[in-house]
Design a protein around this motif. Structure first.
Motif, PDB file in Angstrom:
ATOM      1  N   PHE A   1      56.013  38.873  29.549  1.00 11.82           N
ATOM      2  CA  PHE A   1      54.642  38.716  29.046  1.00 11.82           C
ATOM      3  C   PHE A   1      53.635  39.393  29.965  1.00 11.82           C
ATOM      4  N   VAL A   2      53.683  39.100  31.253  1.00  9.47           N
ATOM      5  CA  VAL A   2      52.644  39.634  32.144  1.00  9.47           C
ATOM      6  C   VAL A   2      52.825  41.118  32.427  1.00  9.47           C
ATOM      7  N   MET A   3      54.068  41.556  32.582  1.00  9.85           N
ATOM      8  CA  MET A   3      54.290  42.962  32.938  1.00  9.85           C
ATOM      9  C   MET A   3      54.111  43.902  31.749  1.00  9.85           C
ATOM     10  N   ALA A   4      54.045  43.358  30.550  1.00  8.96           N
ATOM     11  CA  ALA A   4      53.784  44.183  29.369  1.00  8.96           C
ATOM     12  C   ALA A   4      52.375  44.764  29.404  1.00  8.96           C
ATOM     13  N   ASP A   5      51.487  44.123  30.154  1.00 10.53           N
ATOM     14  CA  ASP A   5      50.098  44.570  30.272  1.00 10.53           C
ATOM     15  C   ASP A   5      49.645  44.263  31.696  1.00 10.53           C
ATOM     16  N   PRO A   6      49.612  45.253  32.590  1.00 10.99           N
ATOM     17  CA  PRO A   6      49.282  45.022  34.003  1.00 10.99           C
ATOM     18  C   PRO A   6      47.946  44.311  34.230  1.00 10.99           C
ATOM     19  N   ARG A   7      47.058  44.341  33.244  1.00 15.29           N
ATOM     20  CA  ARG A   7      45.795  43.618  33.393  1.00 15.29           C
ATOM     21  C   ARG A   7      46.043  42.114  33.474  1.00 15.29           C
ATOM     22  N   ARG A   8      47.076  41.647  32.792  1.00 13.66           N
ATOM     23  CA  ARG A   8      47.345  40.207  32.751  1.00 13.66           C
ATOM     24  C   ARG A   8      47.682  39.640  34.122  1.00 13.66           C
ATOM     25  N   PRO A   9      48.685  40.175  34.833  1.00 15.05           N
ATOM     26  CA  PRO A   9      48.980  39.613  36.147  1.00 15.05           C
ATOM     27  C   PRO A   9      47.874  39.893  37.164  1.00 15.05           C
ATOM     28  N   ARG A  10      47.118  40.962  36.968  1.00 15.67           N
ATOM     29  CA  ARG A  10      46.019  41.215  37.907  1.00 15.67           C
ATOM     30  C   ARG A  10      44.977  40.109  37.794  1.00 15.67           C
ATOM     31  N   VAL A  11      44.667  39.690  36.573  1.00 17.55           N
ATOM     32  CA  VAL A  11      43.709  38.594  36.392  1.00 17.55           C
ATOM     33  C   VAL A  11      44.297  37.277  36.889  1.00 17.55           C
ATOM     34  N   ILE A  12      45.547  36.980  36.499  1.00 13.04           N
ATOM     35  CA  ILE A  12      46.163  35.699  36.837  1.00 13.04           C
ATOM     36  C   ILE A  12      46.385  35.536  38.338  1.00 13.04           C
ATOM     37  N   SER A  13      46.894  36.588  38.976  1.00 13.73           N
ATOM     38  CA  SER A  13      47.377  36.438  40.356  1.00 13.73           C
ATOM     39  C   SER A  13      46.547  37.138  41.427  1.00 13.73           C
ATOM     40  N   VAL A  14      45.601  38.006  41.026  1.00  9.84           N
ATOM     41  CA  VAL A  14      44.833  38.756  42.027  1.00  9.84           C
ATOM     42  C   VAL A  14      43.332  38.496  41.897  1.00  9.84           C
ATOM     43  N   GLU A  15      42.756  38.821  40.748  1.00  7.97           N
ATOM     44  CA  GLU A  15      41.303  38.745  40.605  1.00  7.97           C
ATOM     45  C   GLU A  15      40.767  37.312  40.597  1.00  7.97           C
ATOM     46  N   SER A  16      41.613  36.356  40.281  1.00  2.00           N
ATOM     47  CA  SER A  16      41.172  34.957  40.249  1.00  2.00           C
ATOM     48  C   SER A  16      41.166  34.305  41.632  1.00  2.00           C
ATOM     49  N   VAL A  17      41.683  35.009  42.627  1.00  2.00           N
ATOM     50  CA  VAL A  17      41.814  34.439  43.976  1.00  2.00           C
ATOM     51  C   VAL A  17      40.487  34.486  44.719  1.00  2.00           C
ATOM     52  N   GLY A  18      40.105  33.361  45.337  1.00  2.00           N
ATOM     53  CA  GLY A  18      38.939  33.319  46.206  1.00  2.00           C
ATOM     54  C   GLY A  18      37.597  33.428  45.510  1.00  2.00           C
ATOM     55  N   VAL A  19      37.563  33.231  44.211  1.00  8.25           N
ATOM     56  CA  VAL A  19      36.311  33.355  43.463  1.00  8.25           C
ATOM     57  C   VAL A  19      35.372  32.194  43.768  1.00  8.25           C
ATOM     58  N   SER A  20      35.906  30.983  43.741  1.00 14.79           N
ATOM     59  CA  SER A  20      35.109  29.781  44.011  1.00 14.79           C
ATOM     60  C   SER A  20      36.063  28.605  44.200  1.00 14.79           C
ATOM     61  N   PRO A  21      35.598  27.511  44.793  1.00 16.28           N
ATOM     62  CA  PRO A  21      36.447  26.322  44.907  1.00 16.28           C
ATOM     63  C   PRO A  21      36.947  25.830  43.548  1.00 16.28           C
ATOM     64  N   ALA A  22      36.101  25.919  42.542  1.00 10.75           N
ATOM     65  CA  ALA A  22      36.504  25.467  41.201  1.00 10.75           C
ATOM     66  C   ALA A  22      37.629  26.331  40.651  1.00 10.75           C
TER      67      ALA A  22
END
Length: 214
Positions: A110-131
């Motif tokens: 599922f995630v590797m079919a579209d590299p945007r998916r794991p980037r959002v799930i595992s990279v871009e969501s990191v350190g955004v806010s405590p919530a």
């Protein structure tokens, strides 16, 4: 006595107001996935998302309070879809080890079919806010709970050793996540089968050690 005013809600282009609202939300989510999954959350802007969705800022704020709210919505949507794939694999045939590996492959596919998916799930969501960090932690625990539930079924069936597995399940989730991050930030040349094989070398010794019988 005056009668209350009754407004007739007419469809526009065959769509009700609610359907149009949902269609706009879908366009915004797709645009947000593209922005967050390519230029990144910190570089993305509300304006860029709206331009990509071909909607004005007014419609963005109709659905989301800010960029982080849009990120949470995209993250939640991706996680829900990933869990559906994993859940279906876990309900399939085979022993516990086979079903865990099938669930892993379902997630990776599922995630590797579209590299945007794991980037959002595992990279871009990191350190955004405590919530957002709490949301990410809850996601890891949700997946670990799903694995642990199936482990308990194996124990009840006499197939697995009756020992706690919750922490080990959480560790397996973390191991898979780290290798997915490595794929996202690397050259992305590895296939699903190759990434799965790398993760299997971490998973299989533990899973085999929990068999109740050889």
């Amino acid at each position: 006595m005056t009668r209350p005013r009754v407004e007739l809600v007419r469809p526009w282009r065959g769509m009700t107001p609610h359907e149009r609202q949902q269609a706009r939300r879908h366009r915004l989510l797709e645009a947000a996935l593209e922005e967050f999954g390519t230029v990144g959350f910190r570089a993305a802007t509300v304006g860029a998302i709206c331009v990509r969705a071909e909607l004005t800022n007014r419609y963005f704020y109709e659905h989301f309070a800010d960029r982080e709210a849009a990120l949470r919505a995209v993250y939640d949507d991706l996680l829900t879809r990933a869990l559906e794939h994993m859940g279906a694999a876990l309900e399939g045939g085979g022993d516990f080890q086979e079903r865990i590996m099938a669930a892993l492959d379902a997630y990776l596919s599922f995630v590797m079919a579209d590299p945007r998916r794991p980037r959002v799930i595992s990279v871009e969501s990191v350190g955004v806010s405590p919530a957002m960090e709490e949301r990410r932690r809850a996601a890891r625990h949700t997946i670990a709970d799903l694995v642990d539930t199936h482990y308990a079924r194996g124990v009840a069936a006499g197939d697995l050793v009756d020992r706690p597995f919750r922490k080990q399940a959480l560790a397996l989730v973390g191991a898979a996540n780290e290798l997915v991050i490595d794929w996202v930030l690397g050259e992305r040349t590895a296939t699903v089968a190759e990434v799965s094989a790398d993760i299997a070398e971490v998973y299989l010794p533990l899973l085999r050690s929990r068999r109740a019988r050889p």
